[in-house]
Structures are given as structure tokens and as C-alpha cells.
Motif scaffolding. Structure first.
Motif, mmCIF file in Angstrom:
data_model
loop_
_atom_site.group_PDB
_atom_site.id
_atom_site.type_symbol
_atom_site.label_atom_id
_atom_site.label_comp_id
_atom_site.label_asym_id
_atom_site.label_seq_id
_atom_site.Cartn_x
_atom_site.Cartn_y
_atom_site.Cartn_z
ATOM 1 N N VAL A 148 -48.328 33.489 -20.416
ATOM 2 C CA VAL A 148 -47.408 34.521 -19.942
ATOM 3 C C VAL A 148 -46.096 33.844 -19.563
ATOM 4 C CG1 VAL A 148 -49.264 35.989 -19.070
ATOM 5 C CG2 VAL A 148 -48.200 34.331 -17.548
ATOM 6 N N ASP A 149 -45.100 34.653 -19.278
ATOM 7 C CA ASP A 149 -43.811 34.136 -18.829
ATOM 8 C C ASP A 149 -44.004 33.393 -17.516
ATOM 9 O OD1 ASP A 149 -41.211 33.625 -18.178
ATOM 10 O OD2 ASP A 149 -40.635 35.717 -17.873
ATOM 11 N N MET A 150 -43.660 32.108 -17.500
ATOM 12 C CA MET A 150 -43.871 31.307 -16.306
ATOM 13 C C MET A 150 -42.731 31.430 -15.297
ATOM 14 S SD MET A 150 -46.803 30.422 -16.804
ATOM 15 C CE MET A 150 -46.878 29.724 -15.175
ATOM 16 N N PHE A 151 -41.720 32.219 -15.643
ATOM 17 C CA PHE A 151 -40.633 32.489 -14.704
ATOM 18 C C PHE A 151 -40.554 33.997 -14.527
ATOM 19 C CE2 PHE A 151 -39.576 28.657 -17.119
ATOM 20 C CZ PHE A 151 -39.509 27.726 -16.100
ATOM 21 N N PRO A 152 -41.425 34.561 -13.698
ATOM 22 C CA PRO A 152 -41.532 36.017 -13.594
ATOM 23 C C PRO A 152 -40.186 36.665 -13.289
ATOM 24 C CG PRO A 152 -43.299 34.946 -12.384
ATOM 25 C CD PRO A 152 -42.346 33.877 -12.789
ATOM 26 N N SER A 153 -39.850 37.663 -14.077
ATOM 27 C CA SER A 153 -38.553 38.310 -13.921
ATOM 28 C C SER A 153 -38.652 39.818 -13.749
ATOM 29 C CB SER A 153 -37.677 38.009 -15.146
ATOM 30 O OG SER A 153 -38.300 38.487 -16.329
ATOM 31 N N GLU A 154 -39.861 40.366 -13.843
ATOM 32 C CA GLU A 154 -39.999 41.805 -13.724
ATOM 33 C C GLU A 154 -39.601 42.275 -12.328
ATOM 34 O OE1 GLU A 154 -42.342 39.687 -14.796
ATOM 35 O OE2 GLU A 154 -43.744 40.644 -16.205
ATOM 36 N N PRO A 155 -39.052 43.466 -12.211
ATOM 37 C CA PRO A 155 -38.656 43.976 -10.897
ATOM 38 C C PRO A 155 -39.810 43.945 -9.906
ATOM 39 C CG PRO A 155 -37.791 45.392 -12.621
ATOM 40 C CD PRO A 155 -38.698 44.406 -13.291
ATOM 41 N N ALA A 156 -39.532 43.422 -8.719
ATOM 42 C CA ALA A 156 -40.429 43.445 -7.548
ATOM 43 C C ALA A 156 -41.656 42.550 -7.668
ATOM 44 C CB ALA A 156 -40.885 44.879 -7.243
ATOM 45 N N ILE A 157 -41.842 41.847 -8.755
ATOM 46 C CA ILE A 157 -43.107 41.141 -8.981
ATOM 47 C C ILE A 157 -43.318 39.991 -7.998
ATOM 48 C CG2 ILE A 157 -42.213 39.521 -10.705
ATOM 49 C CD1 ILE A 157 -44.835 40.055 -12.281
ATOM 50 N N LEU A 158 -42.246 39.373 -7.534
ATOM 51 C CA LEU A 158 -42.366 38.303 -6.541
ATOM 52 C C LEU A 158 -42.236 38.843 -5.121
ATOM 53 C CD1 LEU A 158 -40.397 35.430 -8.306
ATOM 54 C CD2 LEU A 158 -42.833 35.961 -8.364
ATOM 55 N N TYR A 159 -41.461 39.886 -4.962
ATOM 56 C CA TYR A 159 -41.449 40.539 -3.648
ATOM 57 C C TYR A 159 -42.869 40.966 -3.277
ATOM 58 C CZ TYR A 159 -40.984 43.926 0.006
ATOM 59 O OH TYR A 159 -41.157 44.592 1.193
ATOM 60 N N ASN A 160 -43.572 41.566 -4.213
ATOM 61 C CA ASN A 160 -44.921 42.073 -3.945
ATOM 62 C C ASN A 160 -45.874 40.977 -3.498
ATOM 63 O OD1 ASN A 160 -44.214 44.690 -4.668
ATOM 64 N ND2 ASN A 160 -44.887 44.454 -6.787
ATOM 65 N N ALA A 161 -45.776 39.803 -4.120
ATOM 66 C CA ALA A 161 -46.780 38.760 -3.906
ATOM 67 C C ALA A 161 -46.354 37.684 -2.924
ATOM 68 C CB ALA A 161 -47.134 38.105 -5.244
ATOM 69 N N MET A 162 -45.032 37.479 -2.733
ATOM 70 C CA MET A 162 -44.578 36.327 -1.960
ATOM 71 C C MET A 162 -43.675 36.681 -0.777
ATOM 72 S SD MET A 162 -43.944 33.634 -5.119
ATOM 73 C CE MET A 162 -43.598 32.238 -4.034
ATOM 74 N N ILE A 163 -43.301 37.957 -0.656
ATOM 75 C CA ILE A 163 -42.520 38.419 0.495
ATOM 76 C C ILE A 163 -43.292 39.471 1.273
ATOM 77 C CG2 ILE A 163 -40.392 39.537 1.260
ATOM 78 C CD1 ILE A 163 -40.011 36.672 0.240
ATOM 79 N N ASN A 164 -43.788 40.492 0.602
ATOM 80 C CA ASN A 164 -44.509 41.560 1.301
ATOM 81 C C ASN A 164 -45.661 41.042 2.172
ATOM 82 O OD1 ASN A 164 -44.616 44.643 1.448
ATOM 83 N ND2 ASN A 164 -46.753 44.130 1.028
ATOM 84 N N PRO A 165 -46.433 40.031 1.722
ATOM 85 C CA PRO A 165 -47.524 39.542 2.585
ATOM 86 C C PRO A 165 -47.045 38.891 3.887
ATOM 87 C CG PRO A 165 -47.884 38.889 0.310
ATOM 88 C CD PRO A 165 -46.486 39.407 0.396
ATOM 89 N N LEU A 166 -45.755 38.561 3.983
ATOM 90 C CA LEU A 166 -45.224 37.920 5.183
ATOM 91 C C LEU A 166 -44.838 38.940 6.253
ATOM 92 C CD1 LEU A 166 -42.834 35.320 3.501
ATOM 93 C CD2 LEU A 166 -45.310 35.206 3.808
ATOM 94 N N ILE A 167 -44.679 40.168 5.858
ATOM 95 C CA ILE A 167 -44.245 41.213 6.774
ATOM 96 C C ILE A 167 -45.468 41.774 7.498
ATOM 97 C CG2 ILE A 167 -43.070 43.459 6.907
ATOM 98 C CD1 ILE A 167 -41.671 42.672 4.238
ATOM 99 N N PRO A 168 -45.462 41.894 8.840
ATOM 100 C CA PRO A 168 -44.322 41.847 9.763
ATOM 101 C C PRO A 168 -44.237 40.572 10.598
ATOM 102 C CG PRO A 168 -46.104 43.012 10.805
ATOM 103 C CD PRO A 168 -46.624 42.520 9.475
ATOM 104 N N PHE A 169 -44.573 39.401 10.050
ATOM 105 C CA PHE A 169 -44.444 38.150 10.787
ATOM 106 C C PHE A 169 -42.981 37.981 11.195
ATOM 107 C CE2 PHE A 169 -44.345 33.531 11.351
ATOM 108 C CZ PHE A 169 -45.539 33.315 12.020
ATOM 109 N N LYS A 170 -42.716 37.853 12.486
ATOM 110 C CA LYS A 170 -41.340 37.876 12.979
ATOM 111 C C LYS A 170 -40.597 36.590 12.595
ATOM 112 C CE LYS A 170 -42.143 41.846 14.825
ATOM 113 N NZ LYS A 170 -42.253 42.068 16.267
ATOM 114 N N ILE A 171 -39.336 36.771 12.207
ATOM 115 C CA ILE A 171 -38.498 35.650 11.791
ATOM 116 C C ILE A 171 -37.148 35.733 12.496
ATOM 117 C CG2 ILE A 171 -39.610 35.394 9.538
ATOM 118 C CD1 ILE A 171 -37.267 36.935 8.306
ATOM 119 N N ARG A 172 -36.458 34.588 12.554
ATOM 120 C CA ARG A 172 -35.093 34.568 13.090
ATOM 121 C C ARG A 172 -34.098 34.954 12.004
ATOM 122 N NH1 ARG A 172 -32.594 32.593 17.833
ATOM 123 N NH2 ARG A 172 -30.490 33.482 17.790
#
Length: 654
Positions: free
Chosen positions: A412-436
């Protein structure tokens, strides 16, 4: 107490208080308790904001969570989710974080309260110290900052928002842990920790070669018509896609990963793991070179080697050196996990405790994961050895290793470019961990769509702020460095820099200009120290309200006097300057015909530059650093470079 003799409203209040008291005195009875993966030993939790801790348990049970002498109780809901919130705390620690249920007590040690920064973007944020950044050997050796904590999010992609991470744990910064961590994030965190004096947590969630839309939620992207069709196609494919689409291939890959991880946990790779029937491979070598049947193999390969350790070296700690491994590994010694590393260009160095080292036969087991290109132990041979008390042992790790391969991973494409595909897997799981706040280094993969980036990038920033719901936290980013790319007349990187500059219109943003510290022939410039330092200067201004010089000169306005254009700048510190012994370079000027000519430029006051060219009698526009790889030298007295800019908007960006 006779409630029936009381007024009804008062009786109701008393009943509620009694029930509340009984509930608070009840013993926690939740079973099968787990915390979210961000809560481990050595974690940093965000100061001066209500703290949340969450996880899972069997539905219906109660969980008691204690931190710093305070306790909160929560009930696992029908989906097995529980969460508690603590009042804000000042910087400090270490504390214990204790989670108690009926059958489980989890005690997390060495928890600090400080500032947590999320680092994200593509390869220039991902780039580790060990990948030969400037002075990397000395930087790694001197990385003794126990109050700077590191957490790396493993690469992952998903078409649906995820809530959990596959793996990860917080680590104290040391020479043993820093080598494979984001260099920019580390240098940023080091500057902040030394200046502010509080514990710093750094979460690195980045992936080389990826565009901004992959890091933006589908909900936010819905406001941009450019992505509407692609989002609809993905949603349709999730329902009906044939097996040869990337969507289905990713599902197959996910299954293979799950099976590989399940086998790892079930079998444990103890020394008596059944390797009968495994073939042998001469190491170091890529498996493509060593085994012709694996010429196009991507996936998991398990390696195992038996070594003999003399009695004189037994029951003493060892250091295991395996050289570089392509792409990722998890390593065990006599069945005890001793480390894991991701990145083909990182050397593997793992500490083996004395309790695991026995006289005679010892077993090294390595699970290698490869996603594209070559895979395996890629050497060199001299970097594969055992060390004890600073001396190499005469035990060869090169030579024959037994090995066994999994089912191949579909390509598969090793540089994922589809909309939201990295937000879903690498940002959303961090929420709601508080950040500065956030530091961001990305843009190369969007450089051919700079006009779109003018909308997309601010949209992503506000999207993250909305998703976290903790206000307009500081968002600091790196402007693209100088680099030779494209053919004659290509100005795509200049246009992308302009789009980044425009994002400063958002509240609580800051930008690190790097136009003077790039590498014209390498998209990954190795001076990451100055990048981190300039991001930190922006953070001290935006996040910590310091009255510091945080930026180089920023273009403010232009006026025409005769045949000269007079440019006024903001953020000049004690005044504008040029590198001693040099004349100002990087300016071009044009008249009504829109033909730009190299300009003669000079500093005429602490915040003004005069620009002219004999062929332009009536100036209408000036540009500075307007090229993919410009030569520039305008600074302020703090020796911070001016951002490239243009005074016109003549061309339509593609």
C-alpha cells in the motif's frame, strides 16, 4: 433519624447525601481495569489545568483513582469506559498515580506535573538524533535530562477515528532513550525546560511524506469542497471496496499485524520457543539478498540465535548491539523483552539485566517488521556485538540465525495521504490528554498546492483546538527551509512559505523561520538545534508571555520614494542587520510590467530597507527570498532571519 417527620424537600436532600456518603465509602469493584496507553510510569501531566485520567474496565464496576493525595471515583459505563478529573495542580512531583478496582491495583510511578507539548508533522519533525543531525554523537551522550519525558506514537493509519494506541510508554531523557526520538522536539523541549524550569513532556506523533489533510479530521475537511469527493469515495469503499483497493489492503495489513502481535503475546518468545523447521540465514544481510524467495517480501520475520556465555560473564549486565535493522524490531534476551526500535537508520542498542544473563546457552530473539523496500539486519557486521563493562565480548552475533516469516503484507502507499487517515489513528487517540501546545513541521508534501494550504493549514490548527476543547492553545510551526526543488521558474516552496506566514493571523501562533539553515541539496537539513531553539523562542513569547525577541524581521509595509521602494519591518529587536562583510541579498523589484529584477538593497534605519534597480523607475512590488532555494541575509540584531515575503499578489498560485 426519622426522615418521615421532615419536610419532603429536606428529606430528599438528606437521602441524597446519605447515598453519596455510602457510594464514597464503597470499595471499588471494577474488574479487568486498564488505563489509556498515555498513562505509564514517568508520564508528565499538564499543570494548571484540570487533569483527566481515563481507561477501560468491565461495565458497571467502580474505579478509584488517586494522585497527589487526592482521590476520585468513576463507574465504567455500558461500553466499559471510565474517566475521572482532578483539580489543576502546580508543577512538581514525582507522584504515584494509583488506579484501584476489585481485582486489580495499578500503581504508576514517577509521575510529574509540568508542560506537555505535542510534536507533529512529516519527516523533518520525525527525524531522530541518531540519523546524524549536527553533532549527534555529543548531543546523545550529553542528553541527561530526567525531567524531560518522551513518548513516541507509533505510525498507524485508520479510516475510522481510534480511541486507543497500539503501544508506547513514557521515557526519561537519557543517552539510551534520546537517539531515536524527534530531534526538533527534543531540542525544543530542552530549551523550554532550561528556560521555564518545569518538567516537560514531549509527545512525537509524526510521519514522513504526509500531507496536512491526512492530519485533519473528516468533520473539519467537510468544509472544503476539494476533499468532498475523496471523502465520499473512501466511505463508499469502506462498504463495497474490492480486495485490490488500498482500503481492503489496509484491512489485511491490520489483520496480519494483529496476528503477529497475538503470536508474540501468546508464545512470549521464551527460550524454548519451537523453532524446528525454521531455515537459517547469514546475518547481517537483508532478507532480499539472503533468500531469493523473499525478494519482494514485506511483513514480519522472526529471527533467533543461540549464543554461549562463559561463566565469568554470567549474572552481569550486558549491552546488546545489533546494528541497524530495516524497518522496526522488538528484541528479547532469554525470553525477556529488552527493547524495541523503529527506523531503518537507527542503531539498536539494548541493555540486558544481569538477572537475564546465564552461563552457557542464551537465546536472542528478534521480531523484524518491514513495510517496504529491503528488510532485515542491514549491518554493518562490526556493529553487532555484546558489551560488558565497556568491553566487547568475544562472542560473534554475526553468522547463522534461524528465521521464520509471516504472511506477506500487501503493498500500500507508505505515505498515507487520504483525508483524516492519520488524524484518526495518531491524533484522535490522544484526546483529551491535556497539552500546553503543539509544534508542527510540515508543508513539503503540500508545496504543490500552496493556495489550498492557505485554507487547509489554519483549518487544521483550529480543528485540533476544537477537538481538544481546552481553548486556543499555542500552535507553533516551522516555515520551510531553503531547498532546490522543481524546474526553472518553480516557486512552489516560496508560495507554501507565504501560506505558512499567513497562518500567523490566527491567535496564539508562532513561526520559526529557517530560510538560512536549510540544505539546498537535502530536504532533511541536519541543523535541528536551531530549529528547536527558534520554536522555543516563539513558545516563550506565545505560551509563556515572556517579553523576548521571538522572531526575525517581518515585513509590515511599503512606500515609494522616487525610484526606490522603502520597506518597513516589525520584530526588528534592536534594529535590522546584515551579516558583517556582506551586502543585502535576496531582494527583487518590479514595476507595472511585473518583470522582476535583482535589486540593490540597504538598511536605512533600524526598521527600514531601501530597494531599487535602475531598470525600474516606478516600483510597484518587491519580493524577498522569493524562490525555492533563495540566498538571503537580512536579520535583526538578535540574529534571527527575516521571513521571505512579497508585497504583491500578482500570480495565481496553483
Amino acid at each position: 433519624m426519622e426522615l418521615y417527620n421532615m419536610p419532603k424537600a429536606v428529606a430528599t436532600v438528606h437521602t441524597f447525601l446519605i447515598l453519596l456518603l455510602l457510594a464514597s465509602c464503597a470499595s471499588p469493584d471494577a474488574t479487568n481495569i486498564h488505563t489509556h496507553q498515555l498513562f505509564t510510569d514517568h508520564a508528565v501531566l499538564q499543570r494548571e489545568i484540570p487533569l483527566n485520567v481515563w481507561g477501560t474496565a468491565d461495565p458497571g464496576g467502580t474505579v478509584q483513582v488517586s494522585l497527589g493525595g487526592n482521590s476520585q471515583t468513576a463507574e465504567a459505563d455500558a461500553e466499559g469506559k471510565w474517566a475521572v478529573e482532578f483539580a489543576e495542580m502546580e508543577a512538581g512531583g514525582p507522584y504515584e498515580l494509583e488506579i484501584v478496582g476489585e481485582d486489580t491495583t495499578i500503581v504508576l510511578q514517577d509521575i510529574l506535573i509540568g508542560d506537555v507539548w505535542l510534536a507533529s508533522g512529516q519527516s523533518n519533525m520525525e527525524w531522530p538524533l541518531s540519523a546524524q543531525v549536527d553533532n549527534f554523537e555529543e548531543e546523545i551522550a550529553n542528553a541527561n535530562y530526567p525531567e524531560i519525558r518522551l513518548f513516541t506514537i507509533s505510525r498507524n493509519a485508520s479510516y475510522e477515528p481510534l480511541e486507543h494506541l497500539d503501544e508506547g510508554n513514557w521515557k526519561q531523557t537519557s543517552p539510551e532513550t534520546i537517539g531515536n526520538f524527534s530531534a526538533v522536539a527534543y531540542f525544543f523541549g530542552r530549551e523550554i525546560q532550561q528556560e521555564v524550569g518545569v518538567p516537560i513532556g514531549l509527545i512525537n506523533s509524526s510521519w514522513g511524506g504526509t500531507p496536512a489533510e491526512a492530519w485533519t479530521s473528516e468533520a473539519a475537511l467537510g468544509s472544503m469542497s476539494e476533499f468532498e469527493e475523496e471523502i465520499q469515495e473512501i466511505e463508499q469503499q469502506l462498504q463495497t471496496a474490492p480486495s485490490n483497493t488500498d482500503v481492503e489492503k489496509r484491512k489485511v495489513r491490520d489483520r496480519i499485524f494483529e496476528e503477529a502481535n497475538a503470536q508474540m503475546k501468546d508464545e512470549g518468545f521464551t527460550p524454548d520457543f519451537d523453532t524446528e523447521g525454521w531455515a537459517e540465514m547469514q546475518i547481517p544481510s537483508s532478507w532480499e539478498e539472503a533468500d531469493s524467495s523473499m525478494a519482494a517480501f514485506d511483513g514480519f520475520v522472526w529471527f533467533q540465535k543461540q549464543i554461549d556465555i562463559p561463566a565469568s560473564n554470567a549474572n552481569q549486565a550486558l549491552t546488546l548491539h545489533l546494528g541497524s535493522i530495516d524497518d522496526a524490531d522488538i528484541t528479547w534476551f532469554n525470553g525477556e523483552k529488552v527493547g524495541q526500535t523503529r527506523g531503518y537508520n537507527n542503531y539498536r542498542t539494548y541493555e540486558i539485566p544481569a538477572s537475564a544473563v546465564q552461563a552457557g546457552s542464551n537465546i536472542i530473539t528478534v521480531r523484524v517488521e518491514d513495510n517496504s523496500g529491503n528488510g532485515g539486519f542491514t549491518g554493518p557486521q562490526e556493529e553487532m556485538y555484546l558489551e560488558q563493562n565497556g568491553e566487547k565480548l568475544e562472542i560473534s552475533l554475526a553468522g547463522a540465525w534461524k528465521y521464520d516469516a509471516s504472511e506477506p503484507l500487501p503493498t500500500v502507499d507508505m505515505f498515507p495521504s487520504e483525508p483524516a487517515i492519520l488524524y484518526n489513528a495518531m491524533i484522535n487517540p490522544l484526546i483529551p490528554f491535556k497539552i500546553r501546545g503543539v509544534i508542527w513541521y510540515q508543508g513539503e508534501s503540500n508545496a504543490n498546492r500552496a493556495r489550498q494550504y492557505q485554507t487547509l493549514f489554519p483549518l487544521m490548527i483550529e480543528d485540533w483546538r476544537n477537538q481538544w476543547n481546552i481553548g486556543k492553545f499555542p500552535f507553533l510551526f516551522v516555515q520551510l527551509a531553503n531547498y532546490i526543488t522543481g524546474g526553472p521558474g518553480d516557486e512552489s516552496w516560496a508560495e507554501l512559505r507565504e501560506a505558512q506566514l499567513m497562518a500567523l493571523d490566527l491567535d496564539n501562533t508562532g513561526m520559526a523561520v529557517t530560510i538560512d539553515i536549510g540544505d539546498s541539496t537535502d530536504i532533511h537539513p541536519r541543523n535541528k538545534q536551531d530549529v528547536g531553539k527558534r520554536l522555543a523562542l516563539a513558545a516563550l513569547k506565545v505560551a509563556y508571555d515572556q517579553d523576548n525577541v521571538w522572531s526575525g524581521p517581518m515585513y509590515e509595509s511599503m512606500r515609494v520614494e522616487g525610484d526606490s521602494a522603502i520597506l518597513t519591518f516589525d520584530e526588528v529587536a534592536e534594529g535590522l542587520m546584515v551579516i558583517p562583510g556582506e551586502k543585502l541579498r535576496g531582494f527583487t523589484i518590479a514595476g507595472a510590467n511585473r518583470q522582476f529584477y535583482p535589486a540593490t538593497a540597504k538598511i536605512i534605519s533600524e526598521n527600514e530597507v531601501s530597494v531599487k534597480n535602475p531598470q525600474v523607475a516606478n516600483p510597484e512590488a518587491v519580493r524577498y527570498g522569493w524562490a525555492n532555494n533563495p540566498v538571503t541575509n537580512l536579520y535583526n540584531e538578535a540574529f534571527l532571519p527575516a521571513s521571505p515575503f512579497r508585497t504583491d499578489a500578482w500570480e495565481k498560485m496553483q
